[in-house]
Each structure stands twice: as structure tokens, then as C-alpha cells.
Motif scaffolding. Structure first.
Motif, PDB file in Angstrom:
ATOM      1  N   ALA A  85      57.904  50.796 -37.797  1.00 17.79           N
ATOM      2  CA  ALA A  85      58.342  49.464 -37.871  1.00 17.79           C
ATOM      3  C   ALA A  85      59.148  49.238 -39.115  1.00 17.79           C
ATOM      4  O   ALA A  85      60.028  48.523 -39.080  1.00 17.79           O
ATOM      5  CB  ALA A  85      57.267  48.554 -37.775  1.00 17.79           C
ATOM      6  N   PHE A 162      56.908  41.447 -36.880  1.00 15.60           N
ATOM      7  CA  PHE A 162      56.006  41.904 -35.950  1.00 15.60           C
ATOM      8  C   PHE A 162      56.754  41.708 -34.576  1.00 15.60           C
ATOM      9  O   PHE A 162      56.915  42.591 -33.778  1.00 15.60           O
ATOM     10  CB  PHE A 162      54.756  41.206 -35.952  1.00 15.60           C
ATOM     11  N   ASP A 163      57.106  40.496 -34.443  1.00 19.74           N
ATOM     12  CA  ASP A 163      57.793  40.248 -32.899  1.00 19.74           C
ATOM     13  C   ASP A 163      58.970  40.839 -33.000  1.00 19.74           C
ATOM     14  O   ASP A 163      59.404  41.395 -31.927  1.00 19.74           O
ATOM     15  CB  ASP A 163      57.941  38.533 -32.729  1.00 19.74           C
ATOM     16  N   TYR A 165      60.073  43.773 -34.092  1.00 17.19           N
ATOM     17  CA  TYR A 165      59.772  45.271 -33.639  1.00 17.19           C
ATOM     18  C   TYR A 165      59.144  45.433 -32.341  1.00 17.19           C
ATOM     19  O   TYR A 165      59.590  46.304 -31.587  1.00 17.19           O
ATOM     20  CB  TYR A 165      58.507  45.651 -34.655  1.00 17.19           C
ATOM     21  N   VAL A 166      58.268  44.363 -31.878  1.00 15.97           N
ATOM     22  CA  VAL A 166      57.665  44.582 -30.683  1.00 15.97           C
ATOM     23  C   VAL A 166      58.688  44.374 -29.595  1.00 15.97           C
ATOM     24  O   VAL A 166      58.772  45.068 -28.506  1.00 15.97           O
ATOM     25  CB  VAL A 166      56.338  43.562 -30.376  1.00 15.97           C
ATOM     26  N   LEU A 169      60.697  47.496 -29.061  1.00 19.85           N
ATOM     27  CA  LEU A 169      60.122  48.543 -28.348  1.00 19.85           C
ATOM     28  C   LEU A 169      59.907  48.070 -26.752  1.00 19.85           C
ATOM     29  O   LEU A 169      60.398  49.080 -26.168  1.00 19.85           O
ATOM     30  CB  LEU A 169      58.533  48.602 -28.850  1.00 19.85           C
ATOM     31  N   VAL A 194      49.915  45.882 -33.413  1.00 24.44           N
ATOM     32  CA  VAL A 194      51.310  45.886 -32.456  1.00 24.44           C
ATOM     33  C   VAL A 194      51.289  46.847 -31.157  1.00 24.44           C
ATOM     34  O   VAL A 194      51.939  46.406 -30.246  1.00 24.44           O
ATOM     35  CB  VAL A 194      52.284  47.032 -33.560  1.00 24.44           C
ATOM     36  N   SER A 195      50.511  47.820 -31.051  1.00 25.07           N
ATOM     37  CA  SER A 195      50.325  48.840 -30.144  1.00 25.07           C
ATOM     38  C   SER A 195      50.052  47.984 -28.959  1.00 25.07           C
ATOM     39  O   SER A 195      50.291  47.893 -27.808  1.00 25.07           O
ATOM     40  CB  SER A 195      49.757  50.001 -30.031  1.00 25.07           C
ATOM     41  N   GLU A 197      49.799  44.794 -28.403  1.00 28.89           N
ATOM     42  CA  GLU A 197      50.662  43.533 -27.840  1.00 28.89           C
ATOM     43  C   GLU A 197      51.836  44.121 -27.123  1.00 28.89           C
ATOM     44  O   GLU A 197      52.323  43.554 -26.134  1.00 28.89           O
ATOM     45  CB  GLU A 197      51.208  43.082 -29.167  1.00 28.89           C
ATOM     46  N   ALA A 198      52.445  45.341 -27.496  1.00 33.51           N
ATOM     47  CA  ALA A 198      53.580  45.941 -26.849  1.00 33.51           C
ATOM     48  C   ALA A 198      53.329  46.213 -25.595  1.00 33.51           C
ATOM     49  O   ALA A 198      54.068  46.215 -24.615  1.00 33.51           O
ATOM     50  CB  ALA A 198      54.163  47.072 -27.695  1.00 33.51           C
ATOM     51  N   ARG A 201      52.846  43.109 -23.390  1.00 29.05           N
ATOM     52  CA  ARG A 201      53.955  42.422 -23.019  1.00 29.05           C
ATOM     53  C   ARG A 201      54.929  43.264 -22.087  1.00 29.05           C
ATOM     54  O   ARG A 201      55.572  42.792 -21.117  1.00 29.05           O
ATOM     55  CB  ARG A 201      54.730  42.386 -24.180  1.00 29.05           C
ATOM     56  N   THR A 348      53.865  54.367 -31.234  1.00 31.79           N
ATOM     57  CA  THR A 348      53.744  53.376 -30.111  1.00 31.79           C
ATOM     58  C   THR A 348      55.037  53.517 -29.345  1.00 31.79           C
ATOM     59  O   THR A 348      54.866  53.213 -28.045  1.00 31.79           O
ATOM     60  CB  THR A 348      53.829  51.893 -30.784  1.00 31.79           C
TER      61      THR A 348
END
Length: 452
Positions: A85, A162-163, A165-166, A169, A194-195, A197-198, A201, A348
Motif C-alpha cells: 500500500a 486506506f480507501d 488503496y482498497v 485493489l 485492509v484485506s 475490507e477488500a 467489497r 492482498t
């Protein structure tokens, strides 16, 4: 003072080997060297600084930020995020350098500093050497050139990392993960938020373990070096697969629905065929190290995918990928580099792409990973020998030739002097584990007698 930079930045026991003073000094030195190297092109430089959740990362981050700002670098503090990230944000935000504080899969008392160049790329060895030389010159009494007044750097907290980077992905996934149940082991590390959440989503049903970092429990019984809990959780919850990261989440190992481990070679095989089918595997070639299982090589040959092998270390894999324009490479340990979407191993991203292949094909991970058969691999470390003579010993050369003749096309021998210890590593692969064990033991004996 011994050499500070190793193969992956500066690492050691926090507050003993890696002190606040060292972190501050190296950061100032990095700013001076990169400016002198023309990296900043005469403008006010910007740095992205992140860390994993280790308790020591709090004071080390403060030291790094202070050092950079005192040298005239504006700092974006992004907090706890994975190494990939920080690499991504360094590139996407147009920053001049990135700094990650992490000791990866090491135990909690350790920590480390990794500097990244513009674009999120690892610094060249020559620049690392100059940073170290500049730091040591200052430690010997040479003063810094310090800006004052408006020339000092400003420090800003960048919460959007954070957002951002996600979203990156999710944006590179070829398809969604709807219908999949995935267990994620975050190693109580940088990917703990992070993981999950990704994956959520992207549409997966997510179950988490190892996602409650308290600063002291990183890698402690969880993560890619401790897969037992993940194996059990996948079976308990009837999940389709499990994904495990290390402390800074630049690697990924997996578990199939039966609780069986899926290593980096198998993950690389699955992704290579997925990218080949999508026309994204440039030159139909994948890069791996000489430690990759022979079963991986045989599988790629059968599937018409070329294999280029490098020395052990993800840095050598990445160098070959950049030099030759290849899109995919990795290591058995789970460092997988998808160069179109990341400048470093990204655990991730690797897990997401693996899950996406399961979702797209409707096949189980066990079936997909079955494209390669892991041949039994025996590794013996032979200590207290003269490793410098490993490549020139006639006795050892004869023993290796005899072993290769005995193993034939379905076996392999690799002798490799350790880069950091006075020992030689003997690795033997064969279709039969007892044959591999016998041949490896015999070669280890020859190493002892010839090099001892």
C-alpha cells in the motif's frame, strides 16, 4: 559499525539495533542523498510514511517523520497499512519517496525501515550505499545542511490512504467474488483491516482470524508462517478457501476447502494460467527462483508456459521481470508480483486474484492448484563448513553428478551456500520422498567431509 542495509532495508531489534536516533539519521541521509541524486528535480519533496502495528513502530515513525521534515521534506503520514500500500500510494500520489516501518514476518521485538523511490520502487543498491555512507559520515562528525524557517518540511495525516488503496485493489480484479466464503488470517499485522475490507467489497463472505493487532501480537501464532489455525478455521466454517498474510502483507499463502496448504508455487501456477487465458501473461512467461518446486517447472512446461529462474529473493525476481518485460513472478514463500498492478509483492492482491480465479471458473482451489504436483523436497542445512569452496570442490561435483544421474528427469539437486551464515543448503527433490531423503543425506555427508 557493520553494514546497515540488508536485502530488504534496515532491520533489527527495535530500540537496541534499530534506535530512534538511527531511524532519524537514516531519514535525513535519505533526503540528502535523493536530493543530490536529482530525484527531487529542484522541487520541495514529498514522502509517504506508513508502518505495521508493532508498538515500536510508533516511536520509529515519529523519528522518521522528524528526520524527513527536518531535511525539508513534506510528510504524508498514512498510518498502519501494508508495504504494497505504501508503494502504491507513493506512486499514485506522485510522492518523491516512501518509507515503510516493518520487519515483515519477524517476531514483534524486531522492526525495520524500507525506503522506496518515486513510483513506489525499491531503491537501487547504489543509492542505499550512499545513504548509509552519508549517515555514517554524519555520525563521525560531518554536520547536516539544515533548512530553517519556511524551508522545513510540513507533516500531514493522510487518512484517505486506506480507501484509496482498497479501491485500487478492487479496480484491478477481473471479476467479483460473490458466492465465495473466505477466511482471512491477517497475522495481527498491517493487513488486518485492509484485506477483510477488500474481500468484502469484492463480494465475498469474510471470516477473520488474526485481525486484532495490539502492537505486541504481530505474527504470534498467526499468519503465513503459522497456517495451522487458518487450516482449522477453513474446515470449521466450510469456507471455499483461506488466505494468510505476513506482518507487512507483501506475501500470501492459501488453504483450500479441505484444509490443505497451497504454497506460493501453486498460487503462481494458478495465476499464470489465469493470466495466460486472459492474454495478460506477457511472452507466456513466468519468473520464479531456483528454489521453486520441480513440480512447478514440469507443470509450466506441460501448459506451454516458459519459466525463467533467478537467484533466491523477490528482489531478483523483480529485477528480471523489469529487465525482460514479464508480467508475473514470485517465490515459494508467497511473494507474488503482478507487475501491471503492483511494484512489489502484494499479499492482498494475490489473495484476491486467486479467489477471483476460483469464482470465475467455478472450480475449487484444490482442483486449480492440482495443475502442479508438489514433488517431495528435502532441505538439509550443513553448518560449520567452508561455503566458499562449494562451487569448486571436485569431490562435491562428482557427488552431485552421481545424484543427478540417479534421480533422472523427475528429480533435482541444488546446493546453495547461505548468504548470511557459514553453512551450505542441500536441497533434493524426487518423485519418491524416501529417495529424496536418502540422496540429500548422502550429499550432506559429502559436504561435511569435503568442506569441513
Amino acid at each position: 559499525m557493520g553494514r546497515l542495509f540488508g536485502t530488504d532495508g534496515v532491520r533489527g531489534v527495535a530500540n537496541a539495533d534499530l534506535t530512534a536516533e538511527l531511524a532519524l539519521g537514516l531519514s535525513v541521509a535519505a533526503a540528502h542523498v535523493l536530493a543530490a541524486a536529482g530525484t527531487f528535480d529542484g522541487h520541495r519533496p514529498v514522502a509517504v510514511v506508513g508502518r505495521d502495528p508493532r508498538a515500536s513502530g510508533e516511536f520509529l515513525e515519529a523519528a522518521v517523520v522528524a528526520g524527513l521534515a527536518s531535511a525539508g521534506v513534506d510528510v504524508l503520514r498514512v498510518g498502519v497499512l501494508p508495504t504494497p500500500a505504501i508503494a502504491y500510494l507513493t506512486g499514485s500520489l506522485g510522492a518523491d519517496l516512501g518509507v515503510m516501518l516493518s520487519a515483515s514476518h519477524n517476531a514483534m521485538p524486531d522492526n525495520g525501515i524500507k525506503f522506496l523511490a518515486r513510483g513506489g520502487h525499491k531503491l537501487a543498491d547504489e543509492l542505499e550505499n550512499r545513504i548509509e555512507e552519508t549517515y555514517q559520515a554524519h555520525a563521525a562528525g560531518q554536520p547536516w545542511d539544515r533548512p530553517t524557517g519556511a524551508g522545513v518540511g510540513r507533516v500531514t495525516t493522510y487518512d484517505e490512504g486506506f480507501d484509496k488503496y482498497v479501491a485500487h485493489l478492487i479496480g484491478v480484479l477481473p471479476n467479483r467474488l460473490d458466492g465465495l466464503k473466505v477466511v482471512i488470517d491477517g497475522a495481527h499485522g498491517a493487513a488486518a483491516r485492509v484485506s477483510p475490507e477488500a474481500f468484502a467489497r469484492a463480494g465475498a463472505e469474510v471470516i477473520t482470524i488474526g485481525t486484532d493487532p495490539d502492537g505486541l501480537n504481530i505474527n504470534d501464532g498467526y499468519g503465513s508462517t503459522h497456517l495451522e489455525k487458518l487450516c482449522a478455521a477453513v474446515v470449521e466454517h466450510g469456507a471455499d478457501l483461506g488466505v494468510a498474510h505476513d506482518g507487512d502483507a507483501d506475501r500470501c499463502l492459501a488453504v483450500d476447502a479441505t484444509g490443505a496448504e497451497v504454497d506460493g508455487d501453486q498460487i503462481l501456477a494458478v495465476l499464470a494460467l489465469a493470466m495466460r487465458d486472459a492474454g495478460a501473461l506477457r511472452q507466456d512467461t513466468v519468473v520464479a527462483t531456483v528454489m521453486s518446486n520441480l513440480g512447478f517447472k514440469l507443470a509450466m512446461e506441460r501448459e506451454g508456459v516458459a519459466l525463467v529462474q533467478t537467484a533466491v529473493g523477490d528482489r531478483y525476481v523483480l529485477e528480471e521481470m523489469k529487465r525482460s518485460g514479464f508480467a508475473l513472478g514470485g517465490e515459494q514463500s508467497g511473494h507474488v508480483i503482478v507487475l501491471d498492478h503492483a511494484t512489489t509483492g502484494d499479499g492482498t492482491l494475490t489473495g484476491l486474484l486467486l479467489a477471483a480465479r476460483v469464482a470465475a471458473t467455478g472450480r475449487s482451489l484444490a482442483e486449480l492448484a492440482g495443475v502442479m504436483e508438489r514433488l517431495p523436497q528435502i532441505l538439509i542445512n550443513v553448518p560449520d563448513v567452508d561455503k566458499s569452496r562449494a562451487a569448486t570442490s571436485p569431490e562435491l561435483r562428482i557427488a552431485i553428478t552421481d545424484a543427478e544421474r540417479e534421480l533422472g528427469a523427475t528429480g533435482r539437486v541444488l546446493l546453495r551456500p547461505s548468504g548470511t551464515e557459514p553453512l551450505v543448503r542441500v536441497m533434493v527433490e524426487a518423485a519418491d520422498i524416501e529417495q529424496a531423503r536418502t540422496v540429500a543425506g548422502r550429499l550432506a555427508d559429502v559436504v561435511k567431509s569435503a568442506l569441513g
